[in-house]
Scaffold this active site. Structure first.
Site, PDB file in Angstrom:
ATOM      1  N   HIS A  83       0.805  -1.209  -0.083  1.00  0.00           N
ATOM      2  CA  HIS A  83      -0.121  -0.073   0.087  1.00  0.00           C
ATOM      3  C   HIS A  83       0.783   1.486  -0.110  1.00  0.00           C
ATOM      4  O   HIS A  83       0.432   2.370  -0.280  1.00  0.00           O
ATOM      5  CB  HIS A  83      -1.012  -0.058   1.128  1.00  0.00           C
ATOM      6  CG  HIS A  83      -0.534   0.326   2.637  1.00  0.00           C
ATOM      7  ND1 HIS A  83      -0.391  -0.631   3.414  1.00  0.00           N
ATOM      8  CD2 HIS A  83      -0.508   1.605   3.123  1.00  0.00           C
ATOM      9  CE1 HIS A  83       0.036  -0.018   4.526  1.00  0.00           C
ATOM     10  NE2 HIS A  83      -0.046   1.289   4.530  1.00  0.00           N
ATOM     11  N   ASP A 219       1.361  -7.789   2.521  1.00  0.00           N
ATOM     12  CA  ASP A 219       1.366  -6.205   2.025  1.00  0.00           C
ATOM     13  C   ASP A 219       2.887  -5.616   1.994  1.00  0.00           C
ATOM     14  O   ASP A 219       3.234  -4.962   2.902  1.00  0.00           O
ATOM     15  CB  ASP A 219       0.712  -5.566   3.099  1.00  0.00           C
ATOM     16  CG  ASP A 219       0.280  -4.088   2.932  1.00  0.00           C
ATOM     17  OD1 ASP A 219       0.882  -3.492   1.883  1.00  0.00           O
ATOM     18  OD2 ASP A 219      -0.423  -3.276   3.465  1.00  0.00           O
ATOM     19  N   SER A 644       3.930   2.150   8.607  1.00  0.00           N
ATOM     20  CA  SER A 644       3.590   1.031   7.575  1.00  0.00           C
ATOM     21  C   SER A 644       5.044   0.974   6.654  1.00  0.00           C
ATOM     22  O   SER A 644       5.795   2.044   6.326  1.00  0.00           O
ATOM     23  CB  SER A 644       2.585   1.555   6.387  1.00  0.00           C
ATOM     24  OG  SER A 644       1.307   1.221   6.985  1.00  0.00           O
TER      25      SER A 644
HETATM   26  N1  ARG Z   1      -4.880   0.647   7.761  1.00  0.00           N
HETATM   27  C1  ARG Z   1      -3.580   0.522   7.312  1.00  0.00           C
HETATM   28  C2  ARG Z   1      -3.024   2.116   7.406  1.00  0.00           C
HETATM   29  O1  ARG Z   1      -3.678   2.886   7.968  1.00  0.00           O
HETATM   30  C3  ARG Z   1      -3.564   0.030   5.823  1.00  0.00           C
HETATM   31  C4  ARG Z   1      -4.195   0.838   4.674  1.00  0.00           C
HETATM   32  C5  ARG Z   1      -3.925   0.013   3.283  1.00  0.00           C
HETATM   33  N2  ARG Z   1      -4.942  -0.875   3.273  1.00  0.00           N
HETATM   34  C6  ARG Z   1      -6.208  -0.772   2.819  1.00  0.00           C
HETATM   35  N3  ARG Z   1      -6.987  -1.780   2.844  1.00  0.00           N
HETATM   36  N4  ARG Z   1      -6.749   0.742   2.472  1.00  0.00           N
HETATM   37  O2  ARG Z   1      -2.365   2.613   6.359  1.00  0.00           O
HETATM   38  N1  ASP Z   2      -1.333   1.422   7.976  1.00  0.00           N
HETATM   39  C1  ASP Z   2      -0.719   2.496   8.633  1.00  0.00           C
HETATM   40  C2  ASP Z   2       0.200   2.999   7.604  1.00  0.00           C
HETATM   41  O1  ASP Z   2       0.113   3.119   6.496  1.00  0.00           O
HETATM   42  C3  ASP Z   2      -0.103   2.009  10.066  1.00  0.00           C
HETATM   43  C4  ASP Z   2      -0.850   2.143  11.078  1.00  0.00           C
HETATM   44  O2  ASP Z   2      -1.588   3.269  11.004  1.00  0.00           O
HETATM   45  O3  ASP Z   2      -0.842   1.382  12.102  1.00  0.00           O
HETATM   46  O4  ASP Z   2       1.287   3.815   8.175  1.00  0.00           O
END
Ligand code: ARG
Ligand code: ASP
Length: 724
Positions: A83, A219, A644
């Site tokens: 991502h 990921d 991330s």
């Molecule tokens: N929650 C994670 C973060 O804040 C992963 C986001 C990417 N994945 C998604 N399904 N949108 O960045």
């Molecule tokens: N998914 C988040 C990021 O892209 C990490 C988190 O918020 O725990 O940095």
């Protein structure tokens, strides 16, 4: 009973102090080393951060300012999340070469793909420069003057402190302005795409599984840093060579078990761990629910169209994910703050704080802090709410309004900077918005608008509503704007921007869509923003004093500074958790779980046939464990957005995983970290290797890595990463 409760709260506060925290790498020796060793770490603080020798920090660059990455080979190969590399992968994709769907692998270096505007930044050293930055500030009286002086000092220090021509001095504030640190950095500008799994692996589970455990997402994506002949940063050139890092992470094939020590090294973006209770209450009761409701409606509309129409699905996939990510986070955060009694716990802590102030005889300095917070948060409430509505509805979720707002800013440029600036910006906009309109569908946006403008008119603070929105008929207004405004397509926009300045301004001001944006933005700029900024400046000053007081009055406890996009270390253990009655989560998931979630043809849970074959034949090579393939694991590391792509590192400095998310019940950790249920989610590095090797056949990349068995070798070779 009351006594018991207080005891319990104290206990919670105590355990909270013991775990969690995002620590400054150059200060670990005094602050954390002992605790880290007691948790099982076998390295020294110097192995993690050292100025004179290579150390772990030399393998952890900031990835394009928003994510983290790590160097894993002597040839500058870096690993980050899928991502995090998503937009690069997307930008190289076309219908014929759809790397998002099918993945991408460079089997030779010549096949690696350059990326415009992608950079990675290494930290060369970190130094405390608080005294220099605050020089001459104390004697100033107004907050605005102080801030101005600080900015001047920062600028002159950044220019005067020693650095090489390819380096940069960056100064950042810690503890809300109580400490300043200098970061000497090196930014590499030639970073090429090397590998990415198909989205069905790299984004498996998509939005449904986002922020959720158990998780089964691979990921990750791979890039390579290129440098000039001297190993220094350089703009893209075919003559550039793979970067030789000062350090790269060896990769452990031994996997993880519950209670193993873990360290996550990266660039957490922003946290608010020291807010007063009144601020958290406002987030829980007012701000989050309003933002959630707005996005709820926007997402429902988009989802309805995306499910019916494949072209719309492609146009809106990335935008949808962006909006859904924080929508879901805010829901989890709100629930978590309620469930963990964060407000009550903070209120107790504030009582204890007040006692300490009295005991220390510091009433004059700190005695009114908490009541001042109450006053200022009460005062800012309607402005904060109006600001959120404006940002969410006008700038973020309604696309026509967001374009209108760009044009509004264009007119402002004319008013403040004159015709030449106006023309330059106008031309930029006219070409730049081409991309925007490719992914714009006026029917989708029209439906979003109708929903959101109705919310705006009925729920945002009445006193800041422009006349045309009081008692508005949302349906009629929608028809009026989307039938008449030229902003509904690119040719209309270009038409609006054609002609001399006078004509353009007249055309804009004749456009129904533009007229509404202008009304909304004028109201916001004149009646909301100035007052919001004024109160917010006061709150910032209070927060700084509150932080200073806490540091002063809690000399024995270790306090970490809020995240600010600088390099931090967080550590803990591999651990499951029990978020609710009769529910216990174990800390490791396996490929079996991918197959359990498999829904053929589904856009979130489809599984590539090659992966199914590998699962059926159990062809896991050296990466499996007792006939099973580990996929993800969780731990008690305190992370946030920006972490991330961060490496998860074992007790001896080897890579064991790749951080990418947090668990649902712990998403409130940016405001209140509860070690009993806050967990970070990592991909097991063996799953990454398995996909690279067995799924993609990228032996060329596997051969670059240093694979080790730290659990099997008894003696730890101390010199391992002390390269000269
Ligand atoms: N929650 C994670 C973060 O804040 C992963 C986001 C990417 N994945 C998604 N399904 N949108 O960045
Ligand atoms: N998914 C988040 C990021 O892209 C990490 C988190 O918020 O725990 O940095």
């Amino acid at each position: 009973m009351k006594f018991l409760r207080v005891l319990l709260l104290l206990f919670v506060v105590q355990t909270q102090a013991q775990q969690g925290g995002m620590w400054i790498p150059s200060l670990l020796e005094g602050m954390n080393e002992k605790e880290m060793k007691s948790l099982g770490m076998k390295m020294s603080a110097k192995d993690i951060y050292d100025v004179n020798h290579s150390s772990l920090k030399d393998a952890v660059p900031h990835f394009n300012g928003g994510c983290t990455s790590e160097v894993i080979s002597p040839k500058g190969l870096i690993l980050t999340n899928h991502h995090c590399g998503f937009s690069q992968i997307q930008s190289h994709s076309s219908v014929e070469n759809d790397y998002l769907t099918n993945g991408f692998w460079a089997y030779k270096m010549e096949e690696e793909l350059p990326n415009e505007n992608l950079v990675v930044t290494f930290i060369v050293k970190i130094e405390d420069v608080t005294t220099q930055v605050l020089n001459g500030v104390a004697s100033l009286t107004s907050e605005a003057e102080k801030q101005k002086k600080i900015q001047e000092n920062i600028t002159s220090l950044s220019n005067s402190l020693p650095k090489e021509s390819w380096q940069e001095n960056k100064i950042r504030t810690f503890f809300e302005g109580n400490q300043y640190m200098l970061f000497l950095t090196e930014t590499f500008k030639d970073v090429r795409l090397v590998g990415a799994p198909p989205s069905a692996i790299g984004k498996f589970g998509s939005d449904t599984d986002n922020w959720v455990w158990p998780r089964h997402t691979g990921d990750f994506s791979l890039f390579r840093i290129y440098a000039d002949k001297n190993n220094h940063p350089a703009a893209y050139s075919k003559d550039n060579v793979p970067y030789t890092p000062k350090h790269f992470l060896p990769i452990s094939l031994d996997g993880v078990a519950e209670d193993d020590f873990t360290l996550v090294f990266g660039y957490p973006g922003k946290t608010n761990e020291y807010l007063p209770a009144v601020a958290i209450e406002q987030i829980v009761k007012e701000l989050n629910p309003a933002k959630i409701e707005i996005r709820d409606r926007a997402l429902k509309v988009a989802d309805g169209f995306m499910r019916k129409d494949n072209a719309i699905k492609i146009q809106y996939a990335s935008k949808y994910a962006g909006i859904a990510n924080y929508w879901k986070k805010w829901i989890g955060e709100t629930q978590g703050l309620k469930k963990s009694n964060a407000v009550a716990i903070k209120r107790e802590a504030e009582k204890a704080f007040q006692q300490k102030v009295i005991k220390a005889g510091k009433q004059a300095e700190y005695g009114n802090l908490l009541s001042d917070f109450e006053k200022n948060y009460a005062e800012i409430a309607p402005y904060a709410s109006a600001r959120d509505y404006f940002m969410e509805v006008v700038q973020k979720n309604t696309e026509l309004l967001s374009v209108g707002f760009k044009l509004y800013q264009l007119e402002q440029v004319y008013n403040t900077k004159g015709e030449q600036s106006f023309t330059d910006r106008k031309n930029n906009l006219a070409t730049g918005l081409d991309e925007f309109y490719k992914d714009f569908n006026a029917t989708v946006d029209r439906n979003v608008f109708e929903q959101l403008i109705e919310l705006y008119a009925t729920k945002s603070p009445k006193q800041f509503l422009p006349a045309s929105l009081s008692n508005v008929n949302a349906k009629k207004l929608t028809a009026d704007i989307y039938d008449k405004s030229k902003l509904v397509n690119y040719s209309g926009l270009k038409e609006l921007l054609t002609g001399d300045t006078k004509t353009v301004l007249a055309n804009l001001n004749n456009d129904k869509g533009y007229q509404l944006v202008k009304e909304l933005a004028d109201k916001y700029n004149k009646e909301v923003a100035p007052k919001y900024d004024e109160i917010n400046l006061r709150i910032t000053a209070l927060q700084r004093t509150y932080m200073k007081a806490q540091l002063e009055l809690n000399k024995d406890s270790r306090i970490f500074p809020d995240a600010n996009s600088t390099l931090r270390v967080t550590y803990g253990k591999v651990k499951g958790y029990a978020p609710k009655d009769a529910t216990l989560y174990t800390p490791v998931t396996y490929l079996d779980g991918v197959m359990e979630k498999y829904i053929p043809g589904d856009y979130e849970f489809d599984v590539p046939s090659k992966l199914i074959d590998l699962y059926n034949t159990k062809d896991y090579g050296p990466y499996g464990e007792n006939g099973k393939m580990p996929v993800c694991f969780i731990g008690t590391n305190h992370t946030t957005g920006g972490n991330s792509g961060s490496p998860a590192i074992d007790a001896k400095g080897n890579l064991i995983g790749l951080n990418f998310d947090r668990v649902w019940e712990g998403t409130m950790s940016d405001i209140y970290y509860d070690p009993s249920i806050c967990r970070n989610v990592m991909v097991d590095i063996r799953y990454v290797l398995f996909i690279m090797d067995k799924y993609a056949g990228a032996k060329n990349l596997i051969n670059e890595l240093k694979l080790v068995h730290p659990k099997k070798s008894k003696t730890l070779k101390k010199k391992r990463f002390r390269k000269k």
